[in-house]
Design an enzyme around this catalytic site. Sequence first.
Site, PDB file in Angstrom:
ATOM      1  N   GLY A 172       0.363  -3.384  -6.496  1.00 18.57           N
ATOM      2  CA  GLY A 172      -0.072  -2.022  -6.800  1.00 18.57           C
ATOM      3  C   GLY A 172       0.534  -1.630  -8.136  1.00 18.57           C
ATOM      4  N   ILE A 177       3.623  -1.078  -9.082  1.00 17.88           N
ATOM      5  CA  ILE A 177       4.805  -1.873  -9.454  1.00 17.88           C
ATOM      6  C   ILE A 177       4.386  -3.295  -9.824  1.00 17.88           C
ATOM      7  CG2 ILE A 177       6.966  -2.869  -8.597  1.00 17.88           C
ATOM      8  CD1 ILE A 177       7.111  -0.387  -6.681  1.00 17.88           C
ATOM      9  N   ARG A 187      -3.793  -5.005   0.588  1.00 15.77           N
ATOM     10  CA  ARG A 187      -4.625  -4.637   1.722  1.00 15.77           C
ATOM     11  C   ARG A 187      -6.056  -4.360   1.291  1.00 15.77           C
ATOM     12  NH1 ARG A 187      -2.195   0.099   5.432  1.00 15.77           N
ATOM     13  NH2 ARG A 187      -1.432   0.631   3.370  1.00 15.77           N
ATOM     14  N   PRO A 193      -8.176  -4.671  -1.949  1.00  5.53           N
ATOM     15  CA  PRO A 193      -8.396  -5.008  -3.355  1.00  5.53           C
ATOM     16  C   PRO A 193      -9.403  -4.039  -3.984  1.00  5.53           C
ATOM     17  CG  PRO A 193      -8.567  -6.956  -1.962  1.00  5.53           C
ATOM     18  CD  PRO A 193      -8.506  -5.780  -1.054  1.00  5.53           C
ATOM     19  N   ARG A 194      -9.147  -3.651  -5.243  1.00  4.49           N
ATOM     20  CA  ARG A 194     -10.023  -2.680  -5.907  1.00  4.49           C
ATOM     21  C   ARG A 194     -10.944  -3.337  -6.932  1.00  4.49           C
ATOM     22  NH1 ARG A 194      -5.728   2.164  -7.292  1.00  4.49           N
ATOM     23  NH2 ARG A 194      -4.939   2.399  -5.169  1.00  4.49           N
ATOM     24  N   ARG A 245      10.005  -2.773   1.559  1.00  8.74           N
ATOM     25  CA  ARG A 245      10.689  -2.140   2.678  1.00  8.74           C
ATOM     26  C   ARG A 245      11.248  -3.215   3.602  1.00  8.74           C
ATOM     27  NH1 ARG A 245      11.058   1.538  -0.126  1.00  8.74           N
ATOM     28  NH2 ARG A 245      10.213   3.652   0.079  1.00  8.74           N
ATOM     29  N   ASP A 265      16.450  -5.935  -2.110  1.00 16.61           N
ATOM     30  CA  ASP A 265      16.923  -4.581  -2.396  1.00 16.61           C
ATOM     31  C   ASP A 265      16.807  -3.713  -1.149  1.00 16.61           C
ATOM     32  OD1 ASP A 265      17.872  -2.547  -4.283  1.00 16.61           O
ATOM     33  OD2 ASP A 265      15.922  -1.609  -3.897  1.00 16.61           O
ATOM     34  N   HIS A 275      19.203  -0.761  -2.080  1.00 15.51           N
ATOM     35  CA  HIS A 275      18.035   0.110  -2.260  1.00 15.51           C
ATOM     36  C   HIS A 275      18.169   0.938  -3.542  1.00 15.51           C
ATOM     37  CE1 HIS A 275      14.521   1.949   0.166  1.00 15.51           C
ATOM     38  NE2 HIS A 275      14.325   2.154  -1.117  1.00 15.51           N
TER      39      HIS A 275
END
Lengths: 324, 324
Positions: free
Chosen positions: A161, A163, A183, A185-186, A242, A266, A290
């Site tokens: 995305g 990042i 998830r 794709p554009r 995450r 992280d 984090h």
Amino acid sequence: MNRLRIYVDFIAPPDILQMLREGTAGHELVFPEKPVSSVLAKAERDPAFATVDIAFGQPDPAAIADAARLRWIHISTSGITRYDAPAFRALVAKRRIVVSNSANVYSEACAVHTLSFMLAQARQLPLGLKTRTAGGTATWHALRRASKTIRGQTALILGYGTIGKRLAELLRPFEMQLRGYRRHPRGDEVVPIVPAGQLAAALSQADHVINILPDSAETRRFFDQSRFASFKRGAIFYNVGRGGTVHQDALLDSLRSGRLAAAWLDVTEPEPLPEDHPLRSEPNCFITPHTAGGDRDETKTLVLHFLNNLHRFVHDEPLLNRVM
Amino acid sequence: MNRLRIYVDFIAPPDILQMLREGTAGHELVFPEKPVSSVLAKAERDPAFATVDIAFGQPDPAAIADAARLRWIHISTSGITRYDAPAFRALVAKRRIVVSNSANVYSEACAVHTLSFMLAQARQLPLGLKTRTAGGTATWHALRRASKTIRGQTALILGYGTIGKRLAELLRPFEMQLRGYRRHPRGDEVVPIVPAGQLAAALSQADHVINILPDSAETRRFFDQSRFASFKRGAIFYNVGRGGTVHQDALLDSLRSGRLAAAWLDVTEPEPLPEDHPLRSEPNCFITPHTAGGDRDETKTLVLHFLNNLHRFVHDEPLLNRVM
């Protein structure tokens, strides 16, 4: 223009707060009675919330139902895990509440943090910085032989995305073979996107697997034993997304078996990871607390990003980083 | 084509040595009686040296006078300190001995190592990797606030050459303001070159000062008390050149006074720096043991670079990385 009530539940130093006040002049700021401790903290329920038009921060998803006037939620993080559930999505769709996040604020820092991980690993910085060896010794030769460049290597970015796009830009001079996975794709991605059916094959070819997946029901423990089993032997795994997307026991096994040469994290689950957690003592596992999204000017950038979107909201223009 | 005698005084594993033998088929390889320990080691005097046409490695500069047949020296490092003296330059000029080095072999690794230093500093990796703090604590906020990106910052590269050029390429996506400084500007540099008279002004503007200066009489202790006094307050100093170009007491003072926010050194004087040297315990001084040029495939690349130049030498074409 109507006077809007804006709920603000994140902490900021006085100068940044002043900037927010000036930028929202003509509107009314509403603060929670009990201030929150960080941009990642979850605010407690607050009766004042039911009276606002806009929420800026990390509002309690359950409180939305009572907030009859609410029209726009601007989330102060890049991650939207708390809100990314079918019931919440259905509620905001029904109520026509717009939801935006702060991906643009953290993408630069996150991309740079990821590259810092990749290069620290390639140049063996953790070992190099603590060694006291002299040139010409066996230890020195081993360290020098373990040092690499990343030119021409293969990297797969999952949760591609904002990042991921910036990371791809930073990696361009290294002439790597980059691929992305997302998830939805554009079609406008700057790297080839791997279809779900070819993910295992793509993982088996990647020298670097970069996990920026958000935490959702679909991504929960996405990286489990069978996923790691697809990895190329000696690959390096990075997680700046995450912690919940990784099965940490499977990660540990993969490090111990040598499937993974190293892991740079992280995010973990929980945060911080307990001192006696085995990943803490695993020699090739490196953990920052984090801080990937952290940037000296992040609070200022966060407020500027919100004010930019407020201007768009008031003038009925499309919001930046709209997620729902 | 004449059969050439090639003196080889660096160590290589059997497969690389085999590659060298095959690549020099038709010529004769001459090895020192006592093998050297690393590419950075200085070979001892060897009577066989007087009989060779070509020297590949780190030959003793004093031995050149006796080597009546010597026509080409290919140095196995990027640094040429031992040879970079007026007497030696005069001797090889008089004897028409060509001298080339191996800058191309180490430039990629050195540039990547430098960038790894810059990003590890920006993302506060040394602190982040050892902290155990939880999100929201004062320590965590301080760490996040200290974390930065490098976008738009200013960097000055001293000893701008092959490594500096590659570093400038790697830094391009960061949209920094880059400047270079070198002894003999050529006019084809990809970054603006600062004239000697404007060096102090350029130092005063740089957020990052990157030292890749070679060690020579002119650069000895180039970074001394007065040079560091020109630095912008809070600047970061990197040394991936040679330790002798820095006055280490002045560096220590600059770190302690806060003039420098941090120093990242791959080279020191001596190497390794003694365990009780004050730079070792200075909190914002980070040292790797002269591994910046190290690359898993460096010995192979070094031999390929020499073979490439041997082909050019035999066919009377211009050598790569010719330095004298």
